[in-house]
Design a protein around this motif. Structure first.
Motif, PDB file in Angstrom:
ATOM      1  N   ILE A  43       0.828  -1.201   0.000  1.00 42.38           N
ATOM      2  CA  ILE A  43       0.000   0.000   0.000  1.00 42.38           C
ATOM      3  C   ILE A  43       0.871   1.263   0.000  1.00 42.38           C
ATOM      4  CG2 ILE A  43      -1.631   1.356   1.383  1.00 42.38           C
ATOM      5  CD1 ILE A  43      -2.834  -1.333   2.300  1.00 42.38           C
ATOM      6  N   HIS A  46       2.470   2.355  -3.167  1.00 37.44           N
ATOM      7  CA  HIS A  46       1.494   2.553  -4.247  1.00 37.44           C
ATOM      8  C   HIS A  46       1.532   1.447  -5.283  1.00 37.44           C
ATOM      9  CE1 HIS A  46       0.982   6.426  -2.499  1.00 37.44           C
ATOM     10  NE2 HIS A  46       2.207   6.810  -2.795  1.00 37.44           N
ATOM     11  N   LYS A  49      -3.804  -0.244  -4.771  1.00 36.69           N
ATOM     12  CA  LYS A  49      -4.668   0.559  -3.905  1.00 36.69           C
ATOM     13  C   LYS A  49      -5.036  -0.266  -2.681  1.00 36.69           C
ATOM     14  CE  LYS A  49      -6.805   4.005  -6.784  1.00 36.69           C
ATOM     15  NZ  LYS A  49      -6.892   3.606  -8.214  1.00 36.69           N
ATOM     16  N   THR A  51      -7.747  -1.057  -1.054  1.00 35.48           N
ATOM     17  CA  THR A  51      -8.868  -2.005  -1.165  1.00 35.48           C
ATOM     18  C   THR A  51      -8.458  -3.236  -1.964  1.00 35.48           C
ATOM     19  OG1 THR A  51     -10.106   0.013  -1.436  1.00 35.48           O
ATOM     20  CG2 THR A  51     -11.340  -2.031  -1.525  1.00 35.48           C
ATOM     21  N   TYR A  52      -7.799  -3.010  -3.104  1.00 36.18           N
ATOM     22  CA  TYR A  52      -7.386  -4.152  -3.921  1.00 36.18           C
ATOM     23  C   TYR A  52      -6.391  -5.015  -3.166  1.00 36.18           C
ATOM     24  CZ  TYR A  52      -9.499  -1.684  -7.863  1.00 36.18           C
ATOM     25  OH  TYR A  52     -10.377  -1.058  -8.692  1.00 36.18           O
ATOM     26  N   ASP A 193       0.638   9.998  -6.713  1.00 39.45           N
ATOM     27  CA  ASP A 193      -0.048   9.217  -7.738  1.00 39.45           C
ATOM     28  C   ASP A 193       0.866   8.291  -8.526  1.00 39.45           C
ATOM     29  OD1 ASP A 193      -2.488  10.466  -7.160  1.00 39.45           O
ATOM     30  OD2 ASP A 193      -1.788  12.240  -8.238  1.00 39.45           O
ATOM     31  N   ARG A 195       3.402   5.352  -9.668  1.00 38.04           N
ATOM     32  CA  ARG A 195       3.557   3.956  -9.292  1.00 38.04           C
ATOM     33  C   ARG A 195       5.025   3.569  -9.450  1.00 38.04           C
ATOM     34  NH1 ARG A 195      -0.974   2.170  -7.803  1.00 38.04           N
ATOM     35  NH2 ARG A 195      -2.929   2.659  -8.853  1.00 38.04           N
TER      36      ARG A 195
END
Lengths: 225, 287
Positions: A43, A46, A49, A51-52, A193, A195
């Motif tokens: 998490i 990054h 996300k 939740t995933y 934002d 990755r």
């Protein structure tokens, strides 16, 4: 009341529901305690996300439980006083089961509430030893007889060894990485934002999956027994 | 979970009712085992009730084997074989006899497990027939016997240490749901409160690689390491190596929790067990 083709009293039925509820709660709390091991790094880099990451880890935990053979499940039972295991339906047997589950739930929920990562294996081993100590005292053997010194030694060794392995291992890995891969962005706090590069994501996804799966296949079995 | 089910609905869960058990093989193996062990008992005779008591004593922590233990194993094996011989499948065992059968099988399996130490077998005074009665029990390498004993134990475990599929699935779902619901608190600690700056890509990868490596260390090398401990320390290590700074307060709290886990849980377990026992005996009047 008829359960699994057996006539049982209402009291037994209620006790059964309460006991099964507790044992599933223990497993549930165990789940939300140890996820951090698998998803925290994923998490915060990054890679996924939140939740995933959590659903991914949960699914692999579940697969881990289903895949495992059950060989480990009864090893935890072997640590309990054998006379109580054979008479798990007696008053003492139930006192044992409830004591184990409630102790583990209290410590797990308490440390979780404070946000402290703690080992659920050590929690379980501690609760088992506590029952052993009390059982030995009641049996007139002195409380020392209830301590499983072999297991206590393992927990002690883990307390000394794991921080060393983790601290030195991960520190060295980072230093080696710094020499081998000279890319500044890897060693600075990531943008909100952006990755990480594909190979880092790959490594993190793989390790997250492995940690989740093996957590399920090892720890998940304890609830069965 | 199985302890609960066996305890409360013994007739349905005491023994594995599945049809794929090779009962005939178990019967002949139990007879073989009884025949092997009988001479080791050196003529000691024992009744079934006493055999159960003797095996319980041996199975307890610190229990050592004697000639009497061998006699107890022999008698119990014979009893198990006789019982299994009369039935086509487990489901046909009379309800009230299932718990008894479970106890006998469980204890013999435990006793066998306790005699095996790796690839050696623990020989009792009486088992060392040539060695005289006063020799202490010692380990002797006997691959044939060890292999046979392990096979016997496996067969017995299939009957009493089984787990129905629905139990596996329910537990798996509880663990999975817990994972998905309560993850946040500890993730925040690990991700934000150990180091002073935000976790970098390289730090995350280093710490998680070490955490995954501990699974190997623990499972395949038998090292007693905890994944939880390794990951948190790994993050701290990678923070230190990157000169990012560490948050002392968090580290102290975490270390305190690690050190306190065992003593606190021993205390909790002992207290709750004593209270539970008191309640069941004196308030509910259950024996």
């Amino acid at each position: 009341m008829v359960l699994w083709g057996e006539p049982v009293s209402i009291a037994t039925g209620i006790l059964l529901i309460v006991a099964l509820f507790l044992s599933l709660s223990f497993e549930f709390v165990n789940g939300f305690h140890d996820t951090a091991n698998a998803v925290a790094t994923v998490i915060y880099t990054h890679t996924l996300k939140p939740t995933y990451a959590v659903v991914w880890s949960g699914c692999w935990n579940l697969l881990g439980v289903l895949w495992s053979s059950g060989a480990v499940a009864y090893s935890i039972v072997a640590l309990l006083p054998v006379e109580l295991v054979l008479h798990s339906g007696s008053g003492a047997g139930f006192a044992m089961i409830f004591a184990l589950l409630i102790s583990a739930i209290i410590w797990n929920v308490g440390t979780w509430y404070l946000g402290l990562p703690a080992s659920s294996s050590h929690t379980m081993i501690g609760a088992i030893m506590g029952v052993g100590v009390a059982n030995a005292m009641i049996g007139g053997n002195g409380w020392l007889a209830g301590i499983n010194w072999h297991k206590a030694g393992e927990v002690g060794a883990a307390l000394l060894l794991s921080p060393l392995v983790g601290f030195i291992g991960a520190g060295s890995l980072l230093l080696i990485l710094k020499v081998l891969v000279r890319r500044k962005d890897l060693y600075e706090a990531p943008d909100k934002d952006s990755r990480p590069p594909l190979w880092i994501r790959g490594v993190l996804m793989l390790t997250c999956t492995l940690v989740s799966f093996f957590h399920g296949s090892n720890d998940g079995q304890r609830g069965w027994a | 979970m199985m302890l609960i089910l066996v305890g409360l609905v013994p007739a349905a869960f005491a023994v594995n009712m599945a049809n794929d058990l090779a009962l005939e093989a178990t019967v002949s193996d139990m007879r073989d085992l009884a025949a092997t062990v009988t001479p080791m008992a050196q003529g000691t005779k024992i009744r079934l009730d006493d055999a159960i008591a003797e095996l319980t004593r041996f199975a307890k922590k610190g229990g050592t084997p004697t000639g009497k233990t061998c006699a107890a194993i022999a008698v119990s094996c014979q009893t198990i074989a006789d019982k299994l011989d009369q039935i086509p499948s487990m489901a046909t065992v009379k309800r009230e006899q299932r718990v008894e059968l479970r106890t006998e099988i469980y204890l013999v399996a435990e006793a066998i497990g306790k005699l095996i130490h790796g690839d050696k077998v623990l020989a009792t005074d009486a088992m060392q027939i040539a060695g005289g009665a006063d020799n202490p029990a010692k380990l002797i390498a006997d691959p044939g016997t060890v292999k046979a004993l392990k096979k016997d134990k496996e067969e017995l475990d299939k009957i009493v240490k089984y787990i129905p599929n629905w139990v596996k699935i329910v537990v798996a779902i509880a663990l999975g749901l817990g994972t998905m619901i309560g993850w946040k608190r500890i993730v925040v600690t690990v991700g934000e409160k150990i180091g002073k700056s935000h976790l970098t890509y390289a730090q995350g990868a280093s710490a998680e690689l070490m955490a995954a490596a501990t699974i190997g260390l623990a499972d395949f090398m038998g090292l007693p390491v905890s994944t939880t401990h390794v990951l948190s320390s790994g993050i701290a290590g990678s923070m230190a190596a990157n000169k990012s700074g560490l948050q002392r307060d968090t580290l102290i709290s975490i270390l305190m929790a690690w050190v306190l886990t065992l003593p606190v849980c021993i205390f909790l377990g002992a207290t709750l067990f004593s209270v539970g026992l008191y309640l069941t005996l004196h308030i509910f009047g259950v024996q």
